[in-house]
Design a protein around this motif. Structure first.
Motif, mmCIF file in Angstrom:
data_model
loop_
_atom_site.group_PDB
_atom_site.id
_atom_site.type_symbol
_atom_site.label_atom_id
_atom_site.label_comp_id
_atom_site.label_asym_id
_atom_site.label_seq_id
_atom_site.Cartn_x
_atom_site.Cartn_y
_atom_site.Cartn_z
ATOM 1 N N ALA A 245 15.718 44.614 34.446
ATOM 2 C CA ALA A 245 16.169 43.356 33.840
ATOM 3 C C ALA A 245 16.482 42.363 34.952
ATOM 4 C CB ALA A 245 17.405 43.601 32.976
ATOM 5 N N ALA A 246 16.554 41.106 34.592
ATOM 6 C CA ALA A 246 16.879 40.066 35.579
ATOM 7 C C ALA A 246 18.253 40.349 36.180
ATOM 8 C CB ALA A 246 16.852 38.695 34.930
ATOM 9 N N GLY A 247 18.333 40.338 37.516
ATOM 10 C CA GLY A 247 19.588 40.604 38.204
ATOM 11 C C GLY A 247 19.763 42.034 38.659
ATOM 12 N N ASP A 248 18.910 42.956 38.226
ATOM 13 C CA ASP A 248 19.026 44.349 38.670
ATOM 14 C C ASP A 248 18.728 44.455 40.161
ATOM 15 O OD1 ASP A 248 19.645 45.081 36.130
ATOM 16 O OD2 ASP A 248 17.745 46.077 35.685
ATOM 17 N N THR A 249 19.502 45.299 40.854
ATOM 18 C CA THR A 249 19.277 45.505 42.283
ATOM 19 C C THR A 249 18.041 46.361 42.494
ATOM 20 O OG1 THR A 249 21.655 45.352 42.736
ATOM 21 C CG2 THR A 249 20.286 46.387 44.409
ATOM 22 N N LEU A 250 17.151 45.886 43.366
ATOM 23 C CA LEU A 250 15.897 46.586 43.624
ATOM 24 C C LEU A 250 15.895 47.261 44.992
ATOM 25 C CD1 LEU A 250 13.420 43.864 42.301
ATOM 26 C CD2 LEU A 250 14.440 45.763 41.048
ATOM 27 N N VAL A 251 16.248 46.512 46.024
ATOM 28 C CA VAL A 251 16.185 47.026 47.397
ATOM 29 C C VAL A 251 17.418 46.538 48.160
ATOM 30 C CG1 VAL A 251 14.859 47.106 49.547
ATOM 31 C CG2 VAL A 251 13.658 46.951 47.356
ATOM 32 N N ILE A 252 17.953 47.404 49.027
ATOM 33 C CA ILE A 252 19.061 47.027 49.909
ATOM 34 C C ILE A 252 18.565 47.166 51.343
ATOM 35 C CG2 ILE A 252 21.399 47.565 50.660
ATOM 36 C CD1 ILE A 252 21.963 48.662 47.892
ATOM 37 N N LEU A 253 18.701 46.064 52.103
ATOM 38 C CA LEU A 253 18.274 46.042 53.499
ATOM 39 C C LEU A 253 19.477 46.091 54.430
ATOM 40 C CD1 LEU A 253 15.524 43.250 53.402
ATOM 41 C CD2 LEU A 253 15.199 45.715 53.214
ATOM 42 N N ASP A 254 19.294 46.713 55.577
ATOM 43 C CA ASP A 254 20.299 46.691 56.639
ATOM 44 C C ASP A 254 19.927 45.561 57.597
ATOM 45 O OD1 ASP A 254 22.370 47.321 58.324
ATOM 46 O OD2 ASP A 254 21.264 48.884 59.385
ATOM 47 N N ALA B 206 13.331 38.254 37.244
ATOM 48 C CA ALA B 206 12.932 38.208 35.833
ATOM 49 C C ALA B 206 12.696 39.642 35.367
ATOM 50 C CB ALA B 206 11.678 37.355 35.647
ATOM 51 N N PRO B 207 12.807 39.895 34.052
ATOM 52 C CA PRO B 207 12.567 41.255 33.557
ATOM 53 C C PRO B 207 11.112 41.664 33.719
ATOM 54 C CG PRO B 207 12.823 39.719 31.728
ATOM 55 C CD PRO B 207 13.168 38.961 32.962
ATOM 56 N N GLY B 208 10.884 42.962 33.833
ATOM 57 C CA GLY B 208 9.514 43.446 33.971
ATOM 58 C C GLY B 208 9.479 44.918 34.296
ATOM 59 N N VAL B 209 8.307 45.360 34.755
ATOM 60 C CA VAL B 209 8.095 46.763 35.112
ATOM 61 C C VAL B 209 7.628 46.822 36.564
ATOM 62 C CG1 VAL B 209 6.692 48.824 34.690
ATOM 63 C CG2 VAL B 209 7.555 47.492 32.772
#
Length: 327
Positions: free
Chosen positions: A67-76, A211-214
């Protein structure tokens, strides 16, 4: 004789059966339904970062719905954090200068300037009295003109000294000039802006779905370094899906823009009403059938785009699923 006649009848029957089967097969072939096969396409966006860093954590997997706003990747991003420390130190220095400009000189400096002014005032009083006495004696004819001129020059020098001492005292008491105070405030504002900029870069270390998606593709692995603007993953927006077909040009009169068609999606076992919205030439190299050797013409392919009706969304569809138009 009877056996011979029987054999003839059997042979004739076999021939008749074969002829009937051939005719029926031909009729079936004539009734064969032609199909135009295509596939489902969806819009997509790539997730990338404004700053370089090392992939510390990937929070999703390929095929996950986000969904929009979901965390996908965390970078150092240690380099950006070091820049933040520098910006904060610069702000502290600017704040100290601004405080100094606003508060003015220290009490000891003000007192020292005041004492120098009082000393200059006392010297001026002595110089004034000396000049008055010498001038009176000169008028009485007792004192030479040279002595009076020397006393007058000393008086003027002491007046200038008194004015300078008073100016130094007032400057120490009033603090820095308005221009200096304004410049100090501007330095603080500049340092604040630098901190805000660095904080915005730090926030880019946590990448979220816009944005929402797969999630269809993930490019880096945990621990890899990624550069500025490098794509990290691809997110397909299923709410914006359409059908695309490669159609032979002699079929285009039946599939013009605005034509309503029924598209069958085998993966969903569902028929979806759609409307053709665009025709696009695929390219001169995309020839479906070369017939120039037979004194005819080449049949080229065109891309036909059809979009489902608003009330007939492709729930559960995925990019690449087959789509069929039956003629």
């Amino acid at each position: 004789m009877k056996k011979k006649n029987l054999l003839i009848l059997i042979t004739a029957g076999i021939i008749i059966v074969a002829i009937v089967a051939t005719v029926l097969a031909g009729m079936h072939m004539n009734r064969r339904v032609d199909v135009i096969q295509g596939q489902i396409e969806t819009s997509a966006y790539r997730v990338s970062s404004k700053v370089p860093g090392r992939v510390m954590k990937i929070c999703v997997s390929e095929g996950d719905t986000v969904a929009a706003g979901d965390t996908l990747v965390i970078l150092d991003t240690p380099d950006i954090e070091a820049k933040l420390a520098q910006a904060e130190a610069a702000r502290q220095a600017a704040e100290a200068l601004s405080t100094k400009a606003n508060n003015g000189a220290q009490a000891e400096q003000i007192q020292g300037a005041y004492e120098l002014w009082q000393k200059a005032k006392a010297g001026l009083e002595v110089a004034q009295k000396t000049y008055d006495r010498v001038n009176r004696l000169f008028e009485e004819g007792v004192m030479a003109a040279q002595k009076r001129d020397e006393a007058y020059a000393n008086l003027k020098a002491m007046e200038a000294t008194e004015r300078a001492a008073k100016s130094q005292y007032e400057m120490a008491k009033n603090g820095a000039r308005a221009e200096d105070k304004s410049a100090a405030r501007a330095q603080v504002a500049r340092a604040d802006a630098a901190i805000s900029e660095v904080n915005s870069y730090i926030s880019e270390g946590v990448l979220t779905a816009s944005a929402p998606g797969v999630v269809t593709e993930i490019y880096p692995s945990v621990g890899e370094l990624v550069g500025t603007g490098a794509p990290l993953m691809n997110v397909s927006q299923l709410q914006d899906s359409w059908f695309t077909f490669s159609v032979r040009e002699d079929k285009l009169p039946e599939l013009g823009v605005g034509t309503e068609v029924t598209v069958y999606v085998p993966a969903l076992d569902k028929e979806v009403p759609a409307k053709i919205t665009r025709l696009k030439e695929i390219g001169s190299y995309a020839v479906w059938k070369a017939t120039k050797a037979l004194d005819q013409y080449d049949l080229k392919m065109f891309e036909v785009i059809a979009r489902p009706d608003a009330e007939n969304s492709l729930t559960g569809a995925r990019a690449g699923m087959s789509a069929i138009i039956k003629e």
